[in-house]
Motif scaffolding. Structure first.
Motif, PDB file in Angstrom:
ATOM      1  N   PHE A   1      -2.285   9.843  -6.931  1.00 20.64           N
ATOM      2  CA  PHE A   1      -0.956   9.268  -7.785  1.00 20.64           C
ATOM      3  C   PHE A   1      -1.379   9.380  -9.414  1.00 20.64           C
ATOM      4  CE2 PHE A   1       0.390  10.879  -3.270  1.00 20.64           C
ATOM      5  CZ  PHE A   1       0.628  12.683  -3.521  1.00 20.64           C
ATOM      6  N   GLN A   2      -1.905   9.148  -9.367  1.00 21.57           N
ATOM      7  CA  GLN A   2      -2.467   7.870 -10.836  1.00 21.57           C
ATOM      8  C   GLN A   2      -0.963   7.761 -11.164  1.00 21.57           C
ATOM      9  OE1 GLN A   2      -4.316  11.170 -13.586  1.00 21.57           O
ATOM     10  NE2 GLN A   2      -6.259  11.312 -11.812  1.00 21.57           N
ATOM     11  N   LYS A   3      -0.226   6.514 -10.904  1.00 23.00           N
ATOM     12  CA  LYS A   3       0.973   6.492 -10.984  1.00 23.00           C
ATOM     13  C   LYS A   3       0.538   4.470 -11.045  1.00 23.00           C
ATOM     14  CE  LYS A   3       3.811   9.474 -10.471  1.00 23.00           C
ATOM     15  NZ  LYS A   3       3.829  10.416 -11.641  1.00 23.00           N
ATOM     16  N   PRO A   4       0.952   3.552 -12.507  1.00 18.69           N
ATOM     17  CA  PRO A   4       0.768   2.014 -12.092  1.00 18.69           C
ATOM     18  C   PRO A   4       1.257   2.072 -10.963  1.00 18.69           C
ATOM     19  CG  PRO A   4       2.468   3.308 -13.833  1.00 18.69           C
ATOM     20  CD  PRO A   4       1.987   4.812 -13.496  1.00 18.69           C
ATOM     21  N   LEU A   5       1.129   0.459 -10.433  1.00 15.27           N
ATOM     22  CA  LEU A   5       1.204  -0.104  -9.525  1.00 15.27           C
ATOM     23  C   LEU A   5       1.200  -1.314  -9.525  1.00 15.27           C
ATOM     24  CD1 LEU A   5       2.148  -0.330  -6.288  1.00 15.27           C
ATOM     25  CD2 LEU A   5      -0.126  -0.017  -5.834  1.00 15.27           C
ATOM     26  N   THR A   6       2.278  -1.630  -9.535  1.00 12.39           N
ATOM     27  CA  THR A   6       2.563  -3.932 -10.078  1.00 12.39           C
ATOM     28  C   THR A   6       1.992  -4.538  -8.739  1.00 12.39           C
ATOM     29  OG1 THR A   6       5.029  -3.577  -9.537  1.00 12.39           O
ATOM     30  CG2 THR A   6       4.549  -3.128 -11.817  1.00 12.39           C
ATOM     31  N   HIS A   7       1.881  -5.576  -8.378  1.00 12.11           N
ATOM     32  CA  HIS A   7       2.248  -6.560  -7.593  1.00 12.11           C
ATOM     33  C   HIS A   7       3.604  -6.176  -6.723  1.00 12.11           C
ATOM     34  CE1 HIS A   7       0.884  -9.867  -4.630  1.00 12.11           C
ATOM     35  NE2 HIS A   7       0.285  -9.443  -4.300  1.00 12.11           N
ATOM     36  N   ALA A   8       4.389  -6.227  -7.399  1.00 10.84           N
ATOM     37  CA  ALA A   8       5.634  -6.352  -6.885  1.00 10.84           C
ATOM     38  C   ALA A   8       6.111  -5.344  -6.230  1.00 10.84           C
ATOM     39  CB  ALA A   8       7.425  -6.706  -7.841  1.00 10.84           C
ATOM     40  N   LYS A   9       5.398  -3.999  -6.852  1.00  5.41           N
ATOM     41  CA  LYS A   9       6.229  -2.858  -6.244  1.00  5.41           C
ATOM     42  C   LYS A   9       4.822  -2.526  -4.624  1.00  5.41           C
ATOM     43  CE  LYS A   9       8.117   1.394  -6.514  1.00  5.41           C
ATOM     44  NZ  LYS A   9       9.626   0.978  -6.561  1.00  5.41           N
TER      45      LYS A   9
ATOM     46  N   PHE B   1       4.421 -19.836   1.928  1.00  3.52           N
ATOM     47  CA  PHE B   1       5.911 -19.445   2.105  1.00  3.52           C
ATOM     48  C   PHE B   1       6.954 -19.707   2.570  1.00  3.52           C
ATOM     49  CE2 PHE B   1       8.610 -16.368   4.300  1.00  3.52           C
ATOM     50  CZ  PHE B   1       9.087 -15.514   3.556  1.00  3.52           C
ATOM     51  N   ILE B   2       8.124 -20.715   1.912  1.00  4.75           N
ATOM     52  CA  ILE B   2       8.833 -20.794   2.752  1.00  4.75           C
ATOM     53  C   ILE B   2      10.696 -20.042   2.004  1.00  4.75           C
ATOM     54  CG2 ILE B   2      10.714 -22.351   2.114  1.00  4.75           C
ATOM     55  CD1 ILE B   2       8.672 -23.960   0.379  1.00  4.75           C
ATOM     56  N   PRO B   3      11.166 -19.166   3.277  1.00 12.32           N
ATOM     57  CA  PRO B   3      11.687 -18.267   3.439  1.00 12.32           C
ATOM     58  C   PRO B   3      12.706 -18.612   2.236  1.00 12.32           C
ATOM     59  CG  PRO B   3      11.528 -19.330   5.448  1.00 12.32           C
ATOM     60  CD  PRO B   3      10.588 -20.431   4.376  1.00 12.32           C
ATOM     61  N   GLY B   4      13.167 -17.918   1.924  1.00 13.83           N
ATOM     62  CA  GLY B   4      14.126 -17.142  -0.103  1.00 13.83           C
ATOM     63  C   GLY B   4      13.974 -18.068  -0.766  1.00 13.83           C
ATOM     64  N   LYS B   5      12.409 -18.207  -1.129  1.00 15.38           N
ATOM     65  CA  LYS B   5      11.649 -18.794  -2.217  1.00 15.38           C
ATOM     66  C   LYS B   5      10.546 -17.847  -2.123  1.00 15.38           C
ATOM     67  CE  LYS B   5      13.056 -23.105  -2.113  1.00 15.38           C
ATOM     68  NZ  LYS B   5      13.101 -25.140  -1.804  1.00 15.38           N
ATOM     69  N   PRO B   6      10.815 -17.740  -3.965  1.00 10.98           N
ATOM     70  CA  PRO B   6       8.846 -17.062  -3.857  1.00 10.98           C
ATOM     71  C   PRO B   6       7.825 -17.529  -3.906  1.00 10.98           C
ATOM     72  CG  PRO B   6      10.165 -18.174  -6.518  1.00 10.98           C
ATOM     73  CD  PRO B   6      10.492 -18.824  -4.676  1.00 10.98           C
ATOM     74  N   ILE B   7       7.064 -16.548  -3.599  1.00  7.64           N
ATOM     75  CA  ILE B   7       5.864 -17.017  -3.288  1.00  7.64           C
ATOM     76  C   ILE B   7       5.213 -17.601  -3.950  1.00  7.64           C
ATOM     77  CG2 ILE B   7       3.933 -15.937  -2.005  1.00  7.64           C
ATOM     78  CD1 ILE B   7       5.739 -13.585  -0.318  1.00  7.64           C
ATOM     79  N   GLU B   8       3.990 -18.905  -3.571  1.00  2.00           N
ATOM     80  CA  GLU B   8       2.817 -19.838  -4.026  1.00  2.00           C
ATOM     81  C   GLU B   8       1.884 -19.585  -3.664  1.00  2.00           C
ATOM     82  OE1 GLU B   8       4.143 -22.171  -6.559  1.00  2.00           O
ATOM     83  OE2 GLU B   8       5.780 -22.453  -6.901  1.00  2.00           O
TER      84      GLU B   8
END
Ligand code: MEV
Length: 312
Positions: free
Chosen positions: A117-125, A157-164
């Motif tokens: 659909f030619q839509k931009p996709l960020t990693h978060a999305k 991965f640590i639950p509740g923390k941002p992924i590194e």
């Protein structure tokens, strides 16, 4: 228009089970075991073609409910609910073996839909949309599978923390053996919980130790210390066996890997089936893989680590 979304398998290198108690887990992308989602225009229908099902999206079986909901949600957000298409999913990732097959499907399908659909996709999305599928398939997923299926670097991965994302720097090969037995995540997680609550002298130190080992392993992984990493894997396997999630069949596979030159070996994922992993010098990887097969593994995969980079 011929659109292809790609993704790959993952394995948990260290930290399974202790991650449920807030400790770190370390997952590694397995780029040699991958998946594609090919999306083409059609004149009518919304057809899915994969190992388990060929037919209209509306008729997809319960196993594909997560993917069905993901697709419907994306189509709706683009106001394309009735757009006809053919989606072909081609996967070499075994399902229900702790290799992140469902998360990899979700990542590849999301990528394909956004391109289509030619839509931009960020990693978060990408992670947000993929987790629509994971929530339906796994109930309460940690998010480690989608994070690793969409990354070419290992993930802490640590639950509740941002992924590194970790800058891997290790010379060696990771050999994965599929025991041929389905992993039993719910039973394994519950039985560890039993031990943690009712046998705290056994359960709690084992969980704590697994967390410490995951931290050590992370250091070994980024400082090219394959021998130390192998030892940490062996130690983690002892703790996982104490927690009751290894089995005689997994123990035998682990033992033959060590006998054939691996630095270390352990189960990966929930245990009680699924896969085992071994870390070995690259000139021993084929021997270890053959030993796994001789010991009854139904399949093996070799992932080559590189110094100063990601996985190959
Ligand atoms: C299962 O692949 C990994 C476990 O740690 C469970 C979980 O993290 O949800 C056993």
């Amino acid at each position: 228009m011929n659109i292809i979304g790609k993704s790959h398998a993952k394995i948990i290198l260290m930290g399974e089970h202790c991650v449920v108690y807030g400790k770190p887990a370390l997952a590694v992308p397995i780029s040699s075991v991958n998946l594609t989602a090919q999306l083409t225009k059609a004149t009518s229908g919304q057809t899915i073609q994969c190992k388990y099902f060929i037919g209209d999206l509306s008729q997809a079986p319960a196993d594909l409910l997560g993917i069905k909901r993901l697709i419907q949600s994306v189509l709706q957000s683009f106001h394309q609910q009735n757009t006809p298409f053919l989606l072909k999913i081609n996967s070499s990732i075994p399902s229900e073996r702790g290799m992140g097959s469902s998360a990899a499907t979700a990542i590849a399908v999301t990528r394909a839909l956004y391109q289509f659909f030619q839509k931009p996709l960020t990693h978060a999305k990408l992670l947000e949309v993929s987790n629509i599928e994971e929530k339906i398939t796994h109930g309460n997923p940690s998010g480690i599978d989608t994070a690793t299926a969409s990354s070419n670097l290992p993930v802490r991965f640590i639950p509740g923390k941002p992924i590194e994302h970790l800058p891997i720097n290790l010379k060696g090969d990771l050999i994965i053996a599929d025991s041929g037995i389905k992993g039993r995540t719910d039973i394994a997680v519950n039985s560890v919980h039993e031990k943690y609550v009712h046998q705290p002298k056994l359960g709690k130190p084992a969980i704590d130790q697994l967390g410490v080992l995951a931290r050590k392993a992370e250091y070994n992984l980024v400082h090219n210390q394959p021998q130390a990493l192998g030892q940490a894997m062996n130690h983690a396997q002892k703790e996982l066996a104490l927690l009751g999630v290894s089995t005689p069949a997994l123990d035998k596979l682990i033992q033959v890997a060590r006998q054939h030159g691996a630095y270390g070996a352990k189960l990966t994922g929930s245990g009680l089936g699924g896969c085992v992993i071994a870390l070995a010098p690259d000139n021993k990887a084929k021997n270890v893989a053959q030993a796994f097969l001789n010991q009854g593994a139904v399949n093996t995969y070799i992932e080559h680590f590189k110094t100063q980079g990601g996985v190959q």
